[in-house]
Design a protein around this motif. Structure first.
Motif, PDB file in Angstrom:
ATOM      1  N   ASN A 165       0.840  -1.211   0.000  1.00 18.90           N
ATOM      2  CA  ASN A 165       0.000   0.000   0.000  1.00 18.90           C
ATOM      3  C   ASN A 165       0.870   1.254   0.000  1.00 18.90           C
ATOM      4  O   ASN A 165       1.798   1.369   0.807  1.00 18.90           O
ATOM      5  N   LEU A 168       1.939   5.055   0.840  1.00 23.98           N
ATOM      6  CA  LEU A 168       1.714   5.907   2.011  1.00 23.98           C
ATOM      7  C   LEU A 168       1.082   7.222   1.564  1.00 23.98           C
ATOM      8  O   LEU A 168       1.656   7.956   0.752  1.00 23.98           O
ATOM      9  N   GLU A 203      -0.773  10.559   3.309  1.00 17.24           N
ATOM     10  CA  GLU A 203      -1.213  11.279   4.514  1.00 17.24           C
ATOM     11  C   GLU A 203      -2.536  11.968   4.217  1.00 17.24           C
ATOM     12  O   GLU A 203      -2.723  12.516   3.135  1.00 17.24           O
ATOM     13  N   LYS A 230      -1.951  13.615   0.781  1.00 15.76           N
ATOM     14  CA  LYS A 230      -0.539  13.819   0.406  1.00 15.76           C
ATOM     15  C   LYS A 230       0.160  12.476   0.180  1.00 15.76           C
ATOM     16  O   LYS A 230       0.549  11.800   1.131  1.00 15.76           O
ATOM     17  N   ARG A 238       3.252  10.052  -0.706  1.00 15.67           N
ATOM     18  CA  ARG A 238       4.703  10.151  -0.526  1.00 15.67           C
ATOM     19  C   ARG A 238       5.394   9.071  -1.346  1.00 15.67           C
ATOM     20  O   ARG A 238       4.775   8.099  -1.752  1.00 15.67           O
ATOM     21  N   ASN A 239       6.680   9.261  -1.548  1.00 17.40           N
ATOM     22  CA  ASN A 239       7.440   8.304  -2.349  1.00 17.40           C
ATOM     23  C   ASN A 239       7.862   7.103  -1.508  1.00 17.40           C
ATOM     24  O   ASN A 239       9.044   6.734  -1.487  1.00 17.40           O
ATOM     25  N   ARG A 240       6.918   6.513  -0.807  1.00 19.60           N
ATOM     26  CA  ARG A 240       7.238   5.300  -0.048  1.00 19.60           C
ATOM     27  C   ARG A 240       5.974   4.488   0.177  1.00 19.60           C
ATOM     28  O   ARG A 240       4.864   5.013   0.215  1.00 19.60           O
ATOM     29  N   ILE A 295       3.790   2.034   2.757  1.00 25.82           N
ATOM     30  CA  ILE A 295       3.626   2.074   4.214  1.00 25.82           C
ATOM     31  C   ILE A 295       4.706   1.223   4.877  1.00 25.82           C
ATOM     32  O   ILE A 295       5.236   1.561   5.938  1.00 25.82           O
ATOM     33  N   THR A 296       5.074   0.169   4.201  1.00 27.28           N
ATOM     34  CA  THR A 296       6.024  -0.776   4.811  1.00 27.28           C
ATOM     35  C   THR A 296       7.481  -0.418   4.557  1.00 27.28           C
ATOM     36  O   THR A 296       8.377  -1.110   5.024  1.00 27.28           O
ATOM     37  N   TRP A 340      12.099   4.036  -8.083  1.00 28.95           N
ATOM     38  CA  TRP A 340      11.895   4.917  -6.940  1.00 28.95           C
ATOM     39  C   TRP A 340      10.560   5.650  -6.977  1.00 28.95           C
ATOM     40  O   TRP A 340      10.067   6.126  -5.966  1.00 28.95           O
ATOM     41  N   ALA A 356       5.450  16.289  -1.662  1.00 32.66           N
ATOM     42  CA  ALA A 356       6.419  15.252  -1.293  1.00 32.66           C
ATOM     43  C   ALA A 356       6.893  14.446  -2.505  1.00 32.66           C
ATOM     44  O   ALA A 356       7.821  13.640  -2.392  1.00 32.66           O
TER      45      ALA A 356
END
Lengths: 517, 130
Positions: free
Chosen positions: A3, A5, A7, A32, A34-36, A38-39, A47, A93
């Motif tokens: 999943n 991330l 915000e 928002k 983000r470049n990640r 959740i884990t 990337w 972000a």
């Protein structure tokens, strides 16, 4: 797939960076990505995957709920172009970017440029690109007067400087990566000038759309084609800009300002400047009033081994309170007779005439540097064909003569943009006229008078999407003409094929302009 | 009559002190990091800061460090901890709150609230393209 991330801030209020009155309001949620995941962070070779998955997931969720969504850049726009009361996407972000492509990624026509080609995510700010590109001895071809916009926000609203031969930011963009309805994402570029290969689209996992009208509509689409994930453009070899500013009288510059015949000005360098700009204090137009300012920038390549100019920022920089703008606002409403003098002193302080002294030289990132929020700033900017500049200027001065509000008039010049709804679309040269100021009751009244006076003057005025303007179907049609408007609408219908999809990426301003078909 | 006048004076003093004390809630101090050479412009920041009200206790005798992580739900997992920023902090602003002045008076400085805002950096150098 893990999943992404995202915000979430629910049931909140949004306003623009300058806190312009009437811009923004309540929103269901600001999301928002983000470049990640959740884990954890994504694989470093891919990337962008988590950020892109975030945008896809947002579109799918908004579509399932039957709501609307708009993306936010740095929220510098002074109009409600970015606002909708359902979902807003904070893209700040998503600020990663790449420099250089391998040969299989670019079309042969761009092989010579591939080492300086950039793929930037939507939230990448101009100041970031400036600083890091300059370290690699590269520059953006042009930018606005400051550096805090995101590349996609600036492009989508048609942000510009006064680089007449280069045009505006959208004019050097080569391709767009857009997340559209159903969360499907597309690599969009011109059919007549494709820059990237199928291999690049495969790297993104995107469908390829090669269509001139779709590209030229979406590149200044102010968020109406979907959520733009990233763009590709080619940077230029590093160059410097040398600034020359002359303070003079209105009569000495008005002909040059409205014809671009610069010879009578006897500028210090005979070559045509890279950037030519004239700023008037509308209340100081008499002989000897010194109410006109000519600002030019001369471009010069920086030699291969020449050192980069050192920074020249104030090491102990402190800032004035932006609330001082409100004091000016109060004065303009309460003591209109103070406006001409205050404006003159403000222009002399900010434009800093160089006189005959040596020109000030720096990199574009050092010249077009930081600005601060005005806490209530506003502005109107319109574009007209150069041969209608004098008529338009006279119309503006008829309003400022009758109605005093603290507004200089800045004229800049650009080649016509291919973007269908770029406000700098007028051939052979668009003259832009910017009337910045403070958001006071006086300014609101004056803006209304300006729109009417310019309409009555019969000029083909187009208005900057990121600033104040009349923004009605009638004003859009009068400025851009039936052909450009109908091609923009048709391109949007071809890209967003369902009515629900077009509704999802619309907002009240688009509807008021008759573009949300 | 004179009693009313003195009550009126006290009320005016209280209202005046409250207004002036409340206005101190606008006081703020900020640190902004600068970006890299050759421009040294202000470092790019994300749009929205992370914000919290922190309490200074016992005249500074109790240390208060704010070093948060976010807790995010992921399917059946109630809380997966993630960093608030991917690229560090670019700007910090500390400000009085509307209650700072009154709490300082009421508690004699034993418990004083301050608001801290931290903006994540949005600055990033280039990666190699594919």
């Amino acid at each position: 797939m893990p999943n992404p991330l995202i915000e979430e801030t629910h049931a909140t209020n949004w306003h623009n960076w300058h806190r312009t009155g009437g811009v923004g309001g309540p929103v269901r949620a600001i999301l928002k990505p983000r470049n990640r995941w959740i884990t954890g962070p994504p694989d470093q070779t891919r990337w962008f995957e988590a950020g892109l998955a975030g945008l896809v997931s947002i579109v799918q969720r908004v579509q399932a709920e039957g709501r609307r969504v708009r993306a936010l850049g740095s929220t510098w726009s002074l109009s409600s172009v970015a606002y909708v009361d359902d979902y807003l996407v904070d893209t700040s972000a998503l600020c990663e970017w790449t420099l250089g492509f391998s040969a299989p990624m670019v079309e042969p026509a761009f092989a010579a440029e591939r080492d300086r080609m950039v793929f930037a995510q939507c939230g990448t700010q101009i100041r970031t690109l400036n600083a890091h590109l300059e370290q690699s001895r590269l520059c953006l071809p042009t930018q606005g007067a400051s550096n805090g916009q995101t590349i996609v926000g600036a492009m989508s609203t048609g942000t510009h400087g006064s680089a007449r031969d280069v045009g505006s930011i959208q004019d050097y963009i080569l391709g767009l990566h857009i997340v559209g309805e159903d969360g499907a994402h597309h690599w969009v570029e011109r059919k007549t000038r494709p820059a990237m290969t199928q291999a690049f689209a495969d790297w993104l996992g995107a469908n390829v759309v090669r269509n001139d009208d779709v590209f030229n509509a979406a590149v200044v689409g102010f968020g109406s084609f979907g959520l733009i994930h990233g763009v590709v453009f080619a940077a230029e070899p590093v160059f410097t800009l040398s600034r020359y500013v002359r303070q003079t009288d209105y009569d000495d510059v008005i002909v040059a300002a409205t014809t671009l015949d610069l010879a009578p000005l006897a500028l210090p360098v005979p070559a045509t400047p890279f950037h030519f700009e004239v700023v008037f204090n509308p209340y100081r137009r008499g002989r000897g009033d010194k109410g006109a300012f000519i600002r030019t920038y001369y471009k010069a390549p920086l030699g291969q081994n020449a050192p980069l100019p050192p920074p020249s920022v104030d090491g102990n920089a402190t800032i004035r309170s932006p609330d001082l703008v409100n004091v000016f606002s109060f004065l303009s409403d309460a003591v209109p007779d103070a406006v001409p003098g205050l404006l003159q002193s403000q222009l002399e302080g900010s434009l800093r005439p160089t006189g005959n002294a040596a020109m000030v030289t720096g990199l574009p990132g050092q010249i077009f540097d930081d600005t601060l929020p005005t806490n209530g700033g506003t502005s109107v900017e319109l574009g007209v064909p150069l041969d209608e500049a004098r008529t338009t200027l006279d119309a503006i001065f008829r309003v400022t003569d009758k109605h005093r509000f603290g507004a200089p008039v800045a004229l800049r010049y650009l080649r016509p943009s291919d973007a269908l709804l770029a406000f700098t679309c007028h051939a052979p040269t668009t003259c832009t006229m910017e009337i910045p100021g403070i958001d006071s009751a006086t300014a609101h009244t004056a803006h209304g008078l300006l729109y009417r006076e310019i309409e009555d003057a019969g000029v083909r005025a187009t208005y900057h999407w990121g600033q104040q303007g009349p923004f009605t179907a009638q004003s859009v049609m009068a400025g851009y003409g039936t052909d450009r408007v109908s091609r923009w609408i048709a391109a949007r219908m071809a890209f967003l094929t369902s009515k629900a999809g077009r509704h999802m990426f619309s907002n009240p301003m688009l509807e008021a302009c008759g573009l949300s078909v | 009559m004179s009693r009313f006048r003195s009550w009126g004076s006290i009320a005016r003093v209280v209202v005046g002190a409250s207004v002036f004390g409340g206005v101190t809630g606008c006081y703020s101090y900020a640190y902004q990091a600068r970006g890299t050479d050759p421009d040294l412009q202000r470092l790019a920041s994300e749009l929205k800061p992370h914000t919290d009200v922190r309490w200074s206790m016992w005249w500074g005798g109790h240390q208060d460090e704010w070093s948060p992580v976010e807790c995010v739900e992921n399917g059946s997992q109630k809380c997966v901890q993630v960093p608030q920023c991917d690229k560090g902090i670019s700007r910090v602003e500390v400000s009085y709150t509307g209650a700072t002045f009154i709490m300082t008076i009421l508690t004699l400085g034993i418990a004083v609230p301050m608001e801290v805002k931290a903006w994540c950096s949005a600055d990033s150098g280039p990666r190699h393209g594919p």
